[in-house]
Scaffold this motif. Structure first.
Motif, PDB file in Angstrom:
ATOM      1  N   PHE A   1       3.723  13.971  -7.776  1.00 34.89           N
ATOM      2  CA  PHE A   1       4.406  12.901  -8.502  1.00 34.89           C
ATOM      3  C   PHE A   1       5.691  12.485  -7.786  1.00 34.89           C
ATOM      4  O   PHE A   1       6.003  11.293  -7.688  1.00 34.89           O
ATOM      5  CB  PHE A   1       4.737  13.321  -9.937  1.00 34.89           C
ATOM      6  N   GLU A   2       6.445  13.463  -7.296  1.00 32.80           N
ATOM      7  CA  GLU A   2       7.691  13.161  -6.576  1.00 32.80           C
ATOM      8  C   GLU A   2       7.399  12.338  -5.319  1.00 32.80           C
ATOM      9  O   GLU A   2       8.113  11.378  -5.025  1.00 32.80           O
ATOM     10  CB  GLU A   2       8.425  14.462  -6.204  1.00 32.80           C
ATOM     11  N   THR A   3       6.358  12.706  -4.586  1.00 32.64           N
ATOM     12  CA  THR A   3       5.987  11.972  -3.363  1.00 32.64           C
ATOM     13  C   THR A   3       5.586  10.547  -3.712  1.00 32.64           C
ATOM     14  O   THR A   3       6.029   9.589  -3.058  1.00 32.64           O
ATOM     15  CB  THR A   3       4.822  12.698  -2.649  1.00 32.64           C
ATOM     16  N   ARG A   4       4.741  10.403  -4.739  1.00 36.94           N
ATOM     17  CA  ARG A   4       4.311   9.068  -5.142  1.00 36.94           C
ATOM     18  C   ARG A   4       5.469   8.236  -5.666  1.00 36.94           C
ATOM     19  O   ARG A   4       5.549   7.030  -5.411  1.00 36.94           O
ATOM     20  CB  ARG A   4       3.196   9.191  -6.184  1.00 36.94           C
ATOM     21  N   GLN A   5       6.386   8.869  -6.401  1.00 32.26           N
ATOM     22  CA  GLN A   5       7.551   8.149  -6.924  1.00 32.26           C
ATOM     23  C   GLN A   5       8.447   7.677  -5.789  1.00 32.26           C
ATOM     24  O   GLN A   5       8.970   6.565  -5.817  1.00 32.26           O
ATOM     25  CB  GLN A   5       8.344   9.037  -7.891  1.00 32.26           C
ATOM     26  N   ALA A   6       8.621   8.518  -4.760  1.00 29.57           N
ATOM     27  CA  ALA A   6       9.434   8.128  -3.601  1.00 29.57           C
ATOM     28  C   ALA A   6       8.808   6.924  -2.896  1.00 29.57           C
ATOM     29  O   ALA A   6       9.522   5.990  -2.488  1.00 29.57           O
ATOM     30  CB  ALA A   6       9.564   9.305  -2.638  1.00 29.57           C
ATOM     31  N   ALA A   7       7.475   6.913  -2.774  1.00 32.29           N
ATOM     32  CA  ALA A   7       6.792   5.780  -2.144  1.00 32.29           C
ATOM     33  C   ALA A   7       6.967   4.521  -2.985  1.00 32.29           C
ATOM     34  O   ALA A   7       7.212   3.427  -2.444  1.00 32.29           O
ATOM     35  CB  ALA A   7       5.312   6.095  -1.949  1.00 32.29           C
ATOM     36  N   LEU A   8       6.844   4.640  -4.297  1.00 36.62           N
ATOM     37  CA  LEU A   8       7.059   3.490  -5.182  1.00 36.62           C
ATOM     38  C   LEU A   8       8.490   2.969  -5.085  1.00 36.62           C
ATOM     39  O   LEU A   8       8.717   1.745  -5.052  1.00 36.62           O
ATOM     40  CB  LEU A   8       6.742   3.863  -6.631  1.00 36.62           C
ATOM     41  N   ASP A   9       9.461   3.880  -5.054  1.00 36.85           N
ATOM     42  CA  ASP A   9      10.866   3.477  -4.933  1.00 36.85           C
ATOM     43  C   ASP A   9      11.099   2.717  -3.627  1.00 36.85           C
ATOM     44  O   ASP A   9      11.806   1.691  -3.610  1.00 36.85           O
ATOM     45  CB  ASP A   9      11.795   4.696  -5.011  1.00 36.85           C
ATOM     46  N   ALA A  10      10.515   3.197  -2.536  1.00 37.49           N
ATOM     47  CA  ALA A  10      10.664   2.524  -1.240  1.00 37.49           C
ATOM     48  C   ALA A  10      10.018   1.141  -1.289  1.00 37.49           C
ATOM     49  O   ALA A  10      10.597   0.154  -0.801  1.00 37.49           O
ATOM     50  CB  ALA A  10      10.045   3.369  -0.130  1.00 37.49           C
ATOM     51  N   ALA A  11       8.817   1.023  -1.879  1.00 45.36           N
ATOM     52  CA  ALA A  11       8.143  -0.273  -1.987  1.00 45.36           C
ATOM     53  C   ALA A  11       8.951  -1.235  -2.845  1.00 45.36           C
ATOM     54  O   ALA A  11       9.050  -2.439  -2.525  1.00 45.36           O
ATOM     55  CB  ALA A  11       6.735  -0.079  -2.567  1.00 45.36           C
ATOM     56  N   ARG A  12       9.565  -0.742  -3.898  1.00 43.62           N
ATOM     57  CA  ARG A  12      10.390  -1.594  -4.764  1.00 43.62           C
ATOM     58  C   ARG A  12      11.614  -2.101  -4.018  1.00 43.62           C
ATOM     59  O   ARG A  12      11.965  -3.281  -4.101  1.00 43.62           O
ATOM     60  CB  ARG A  12      10.806  -0.827  -6.014  1.00 43.62           C
ATOM     61  N   ARG A  13      12.277  -1.207  -3.281  1.00 44.72           N
ATOM     62  CA  ARG A  13      13.459  -1.626  -2.504  1.00 44.72           C
ATOM     63  C   ARG A  13      13.074  -2.708  -1.495  1.00 44.72           C
ATOM     64  O   ARG A  13      13.788  -3.689  -1.301  1.00 44.72           O
ATOM     65  CB  ARG A  13      14.090  -0.420  -1.803  1.00 44.72           C
ATOM     66  N   GLU A  14      11.925  -2.515  -0.842  1.00 37.71           N
ATOM     67  CA  GLU A  14      11.444  -3.485   0.144  1.00 37.71           C
ATOM     68  C   GLU A  14      11.149  -4.831  -0.526  1.00 37.71           C
ATOM     69  O   GLU A  14      11.528  -5.889  -0.015  1.00 37.71           O
ATOM     70  CB  GLU A  14      10.172  -2.948   0.812  1.00 37.71           C
ATOM     71  N   ALA A  15      10.491  -4.816  -1.696  1.00 36.77           N
ATOM     72  CA  ALA A  15      10.183  -6.055  -2.430  1.00 36.77           C
ATOM     73  C   ALA A  15      11.456  -6.746  -2.880  1.00 36.77           C
ATOM     74  O   ALA A  15      11.567  -7.983  -2.795  1.00 36.77           O
ATOM     75  CB  ALA A  15       9.276  -5.752  -3.620  1.00 36.77           C
ATOM     76  N   GLU A  16      12.433  -5.963  -3.354  1.00 31.19           N
ATOM     77  CA  GLU A  16      13.715  -6.540  -3.797  1.00 31.19           C
ATOM     78  C   GLU A  16      14.456  -7.177  -2.621  1.00 31.19           C
ATOM     79  O   GLU A  16      15.025  -8.275  -2.751  1.00 31.19           O
ATOM     80  CB  GLU A  16      14.582  -5.459  -4.453  1.00 31.19           C
ATOM     81  N   ALA A  17      14.432  -6.531  -1.458  1.00 29.24           N
ATOM     82  CA  ALA A  17      15.105  -7.075  -0.269  1.00 29.24           C
ATOM     83  C   ALA A  17      14.417  -8.363   0.184  1.00 29.24           C
ATOM     84  O   ALA A  17      15.084  -9.356   0.533  1.00 29.24           O
ATOM     85  CB  ALA A  17      15.104  -6.044   0.854  1.00 29.24           C
ATOM     86  N   ARG A  18      13.073  -8.360   0.168  1.00 36.67           N
ATOM     87  CA  ARG A  18      12.308  -9.548   0.560  1.00 36.67           C
ATOM     88  C   ARG A  18      12.619 -10.709  -0.393  1.00 36.67           C
ATOM     89  O   ARG A  18      12.849 -11.834   0.018  1.00 36.67           O
ATOM     90  CB  ARG A  18      10.813  -9.225   0.565  1.00 36.67           C
ATOM     91  N   TYR A  19      12.639 -10.412  -1.703  1.00 35.16           N
ATOM     92  CA  TYR A  19      12.967 -11.430  -2.712  1.00 35.16           C
ATOM     93  C   TYR A  19      14.365 -11.991  -2.482  1.00 35.16           C
ATOM     94  O   TYR A  19      14.570 -13.210  -2.497  1.00 35.16           O
ATOM     95  CB  TYR A  19      12.859 -10.831  -4.114  1.00 35.16           C
TER      96      TYR A  19
END
Length: 148
Positions: A114-132
């Motif tokens: 869960f921690e690994t998957r959450q870290a991947a989700l957090d990274a994807a969210r940061r990337e999407a927010e930066a792109r936006y």
């Protein structure tokens, strides 16, 4: 300072068992009892009498007095041997301990996943927010230039 001795007694109907010790749990241990004889009302504190005197003369030793067998005879009680669990119970306990350890290990692995998957989700969210933010800034600049 040593704790003050108290005298406790209980009877099985044939003998009265008396011990001088510092606490109820220690009296139960000396009697070899697995149940709380005090809670059931079978055991009680003793404040005087021949059993009281005999118990104080040998602290920690269980003194037995015959009530229906060897009436009135006071002497050392036979030592009660406390046994561990039966082989079947010990095997069941060992099996349950192993199952519990296995469950804990699987739970820890699941938490790590869960921690690994959450870290991947957090990274994807940061990337999407930066792109936006970058696209919004570009479009806002273009809109301002078109109005201007």
């Amino acid at each position: 300072m040593a704790a003050k001795l108290k005298v406790f007694t209980w009877s099985d109907g044939f003998h009265a068992f008396t011990v001088a010790t510092t606490s109820r749990p220690k009296a139960l241990e000396a009697w070899g009892s697995r149940q709380d004889l005090f809670a059931t009302g079978l055991a009680r504190p003793l404040t005087g009498g021949p059993d009281y005197d005999a118990a104080l003369a040998a602290p920690g030793e269980v003194v037995a007095r015959g009530l229906a067998i060897d009436v009135g005879k006071i002497g050392k009680a036979k030592r009660v041997k406390t046994r561990g669990p039966s082989k079947a119970k010990a095997a069941r306990i060992e099996k349950l301990d192993a199952a519990l350890a296995d469950l804990d290990q699987h739970h820890q692995a699941a938490l790590a996943d869960f921690e690994t998957r959450q870290a991947a989700l957090d990274a994807a969210r940061r990337e999407a927010e930066a792109r936006y933010a970058a696209e919004r800034q570009t479009l806002s600049g273009d809109l301002k230039a078109a109005r201007g």
